[in-house]
Design an enzyme around this catalytic site. Structure first.
Site, PDB file in Angstrom:
ATOM      1  N   PRO A   2       0.761  -1.230   0.000  1.00 53.02           N
ATOM      2  CA  PRO A   2       0.000   0.000   0.000  1.00 53.02           C
ATOM      3  C   PRO A   2       0.801   1.294   0.000  1.00 53.02           C
ATOM      4  O   PRO A   2       1.661   1.506   0.820  1.00 53.02           O
ATOM      5  CB  PRO A   2      -0.741  -0.072   1.329  1.00 53.02           C
ATOM      6  CG  PRO A   2       0.202  -0.797   2.232  1.00 53.02           C
ATOM      7  CD  PRO A   2       1.165  -1.551   1.371  1.00 53.02           C
ATOM      8  N   LYS A  52      -1.678   6.781   4.848  1.00 46.43           N
ATOM      9  CA  LYS A  52      -1.788   5.335   4.718  1.00 46.43           C
ATOM     10  C   LYS A  52      -2.607   4.721   5.856  1.00 46.43           C
ATOM     11  O   LYS A  52      -2.615   3.506   6.016  1.00 46.43           O
ATOM     12  CB  LYS A  52      -0.389   4.717   4.684  1.00 46.43           C
ATOM     13  CG  LYS A  52       0.473   5.233   3.535  1.00 46.43           C
ATOM     14  CD  LYS A  52       1.918   4.828   3.676  1.00 46.43           C
ATOM     15  CE  LYS A  52       2.773   5.540   2.626  1.00 46.43           C
ATOM     16  NZ  LYS A  52       4.221   5.380   2.910  1.00 46.43           N
ATOM     17  N   ARG A 121       0.113  13.915  14.008  1.00 42.77           N
ATOM     18  CA  ARG A 121       1.467  13.601  13.551  1.00 42.77           C
ATOM     19  C   ARG A 121       1.524  13.278  12.061  1.00 42.77           C
ATOM     20  O   ARG A 121       2.534  12.788  11.569  1.00 42.77           O
ATOM     21  CB  ARG A 121       2.063  12.484  14.390  1.00 42.77           C
ATOM     22  CG  ARG A 121       1.443  11.130  14.201  1.00 42.77           C
ATOM     23  CD  ARG A 121       2.127  10.111  15.129  1.00 42.77           C
ATOM     24  NE  ARG A 121       1.329   8.928  15.317  1.00 42.77           N
ATOM     25  CZ  ARG A 121       1.259   7.941  14.437  1.00 42.77           C
ATOM     26  NH1 ARG A 121       1.941   7.999  13.330  1.00 42.77           N
ATOM     27  NH2 ARG A 121       0.488   6.899  14.673  1.00 42.77           N
ATOM     28  N   ASN A 162       7.557   4.367  -1.353  1.00 43.21           N
ATOM     29  CA  ASN A 162       8.810   4.232  -2.084  1.00 43.21           C
ATOM     30  C   ASN A 162       8.668   4.368  -3.604  1.00 43.21           C
ATOM     31  O   ASN A 162       9.554   4.890  -4.264  1.00 43.21           O
ATOM     32  CB  ASN A 162       9.459   2.889  -1.736  1.00 43.21           C
ATOM     33  CG  ASN A 162      10.954   2.934  -1.914  1.00 43.21           C
ATOM     34  OD1 ASN A 162      11.562   4.009  -1.929  1.00 43.21           O
ATOM     35  ND2 ASN A 162      11.551   1.773  -2.076  1.00 43.21           N
TER      36      ASN A 162
END
Length: 262
Positions: A2, A52, A121, A162
């Site tokens: 993901p 995410k 955060r 990534n």
DNA sequence: AAGAATGTTATGTA
DNA sequence: CTACATAACATTCT
């Protein structure tokens, strides 16, 4: 599995299939037994994606927090529901589908303060309408850390992983090792727009598309290996043919064409 | 069959 | 306080 687009897509699809009615929750392997029994029979009001992270809101202010991590995934069953196989942490059965959650890094019941701490955060998520790019710009333009590291820091910008790091920096001609504070406002704006566009394409298609939105309808397997990405896991740059350099950065493998990216 | 992979956090070190 | 490295955790695939 993901990056941000996967999560937003899951929120949309699962909301349609599960929300608005009581859900049957179970934990086939007993790995989340307490949580499942707390959720069982409750009405799911909606699912929210932030970066995410997923937050499932149930009645009585009960919320479930899920993060897929590197290995997590959802299996959705619309017809026959197979016996749980492998490590199913949580199974949610609703009116239109049954969803199995496997291999998440996080699956927990949270309260309001937990949720506020989580939100606090996370940086702006380009897929969200309420995202404020200014917050990301403030962090990036003041940092001497590499832009390739900053993009992976979810408190700077939420949702990029990534693959999008490698691909978005390539499209913008930015070297991953450039210091954040060396980016011009214009470079940042373009980068933000490119990232948002990639995430949107990915959400719509259900897979990562960084090279050409025209590939959206084409099954991944029909696209030749070397053409799926510009530099990510490529040996040669898809744009200019120069060798792609791969090295470790912020704990993950980074990829860049040092001809195209300065 | 060891190792890599679309991730994050806690902890140690400089 | 900042930055970076390492380990830990999750699982499947080649």
């Amino acid at each position: 599995m993901p990056e941000g687009h996967t999560i937003h897509r899951a929120a949309r699809l699962q909301s349609a299939a599960l929300a608005g009615a009581p859900v049957t929750a179970s934990s086939p392997q007993g790995r989340f037994a307490d949580g499942a029994s707390l959720l069982d029979g409750r009405v799911l009001q909606g699912i929210e994606a932030v970066g995410k992270h997923l937050i499932y809101r149930f009645e009585d202010e009960v919320a479930l927090h899920v993060h897929l991590g590197l290995f997590g995934r959802f299996d959705t069953h619309r017809n026959r529901v197979p016996d749980p196989r492998g490590s199913v942490r949580l199974r949610l059965a609703g009116h239109a589908a049954t969803v199995d959650l496997r291999g998440p890094t996080t699956c927990e019941i949270i309260d309001l303060p937990d949720e506020e701490r989580l939100m606090a955060r996370l940086g702006p998520d380009p897929l969200r309408a309420d995202a404020d790019p200014e917050r990301a710009w403030q962090r990036i333009s003041r940092s001497r850390r590499a832009i390739g590291a900053l993009l992976m820091d979810q408190s700077v910008l939420a949702g990029v992983g990534n693959v999008y790091r490698a691909e978005a920096l390539h499209v913008e001609g930015l070297h991953p090792e450039r210091e954040g504070r060396s980016l011009s406002r214009d470079e940042f704006d373009r980068l933000w727009t490119t990232i948002r566009g990639m995430l949107r394409d990915g959400e719509r298609a259900g897979r990562i598309i960084t090279v050409s939105a025209a590939d959206a309808g084409v099954p991944r397997s029909r696209i030749p290996r070397g053409q799926r990405t510009y530099v990510y896991r490529q040996r040669q740059c898809r744009s200019c043919g120069a060798p792609v350099r791969a090295w470790e950065m912020a704990g993950r493998r980074a990829w860049a064409c040092e001809q195209c990216q300065l």
